[in-house]
Design a protein around this motif. Structure first.
Motif, mmCIF file in Angstrom:
data_model
loop_
_atom_site.group_PDB
_atom_site.id
_atom_site.type_symbol
_atom_site.label_atom_id
_atom_site.label_comp_id
_atom_site.label_asym_id
_atom_site.label_seq_id
_atom_site.Cartn_x
_atom_site.Cartn_y
_atom_site.Cartn_z
ATOM 1 N N ASN A 1 0.860 -1.185 0.000
ATOM 2 C CA ASN A 1 0.000 0.000 0.000
ATOM 3 C C ASN A 1 0.898 1.238 0.000
ATOM 4 O OD1 ASN A 1 -1.691 2.152 0.710
ATOM 5 N ND2 ASN A 1 -3.077 0.809 1.830
ATOM 6 N N PRO A 2 1.258 1.724 -1.201
ATOM 7 C CA PRO A 2 2.209 2.836 -1.275
ATOM 8 C C PRO A 2 1.685 4.132 -0.650
ATOM 9 C CG PRO A 2 1.318 2.360 -3.450
ATOM 10 C CD PRO A 2 0.840 1.285 -2.526
ATOM 11 N N ASP A 3 0.393 4.373 -0.741
ATOM 12 C CA ASP A 3 -0.140 5.604 -0.152
ATOM 13 C C ASP A 3 -0.019 5.576 1.372
ATOM 14 O OD1 ASP A 3 -0.790 6.619 -2.667
ATOM 15 O OD2 ASP A 3 -2.817 5.771 -2.606
ATOM 16 N N ARG A 4 -0.380 4.442 1.975
ATOM 17 C CA ARG A 4 -0.258 4.315 3.428
ATOM 18 C C ARG A 4 1.214 4.318 3.851
ATOM 19 N NH1 ARG A 4 -2.505 -0.828 5.242
ATOM 20 N NH2 ARG A 4 -0.590 -1.383 6.306
ATOM 21 N N ALA A 5 2.085 3.693 3.055
ATOM 22 C CA ALA A 5 3.520 3.695 3.366
ATOM 23 C C ALA A 5 4.075 5.124 3.325
ATOM 24 C CB ALA A 5 4.282 2.800 2.391
ATOM 25 N N ALA A 6 3.678 5.884 2.314
ATOM 26 C CA ALA A 6 4.144 7.267 2.208
ATOM 27 C C ALA A 6 3.645 8.096 3.385
ATOM 28 C CB ALA A 6 3.675 7.881 0.883
ATOM 29 N N ALA A 7 2.381 7.905 3.757
ATOM 30 C CA ALA A 7 1.824 8.645 4.893
ATOM 31 C C ALA A 7 2.529 8.261 6.191
ATOM 32 C CB ALA A 7 0.319 8.391 5.003
ATOM 33 N N SER A 8 2.827 6.974 6.365
ATOM 34 C CA SER A 8 3.529 6.518 7.572
ATOM 35 C C SER A 8 4.942 7.079 7.626
ATOM 36 C CB SER A 8 3.592 4.987 7.600
ATOM 37 O OG SER A 8 2.314 4.446 7.780
ATOM 38 N N ALA A 9 5.630 7.068 6.493
ATOM 39 C CA ALA A 9 6.994 7.602 6.452
ATOM 40 C C ALA A 9 6.988 9.096 6.769
ATOM 41 C CB ALA A 9 7.620 7.345 5.089
#
Length: 78
Positions: free
Chosen positions: A31-39
């Protein structure tokens, strides 16, 4: 990496671990969107503290490379 760890050494390690777990879970779930938000959230949560510490280096004339050389999360080098 030593410089980065020095900037965040006073953060709660449990909170940092939880933030890393959220990031890992998002990557594992592809889930790239969630990964980006988490980062972003992880970096942002340590930003203010890191900027305050970096500002003291300018005031005190401390060399950040020398100040962090050989330091690891509060432990001394052996």
């Amino acid at each position: 990496m030593q410089w980065l760890f020095h900037l965040t050494k006073d953060r709660d390690p449990g909170q940092q671990c939880l933030e890393h777990e959220h990031l890992y879970a998002a990557i594992a779930d592809r889930n790239p969107d969630r990964a980006a938000a988490s980062a972003f959230s992880h970096v942002h949560s340590g930003r203010e503290m890191s900027l305050r510490l970096a500002a003291t280096w300018a005031d005190d004339g401390i060399d950040p490379v020398a100040a962090t050389k050989g330091r690891r999360r509060g432990r001394t080098s052996v």
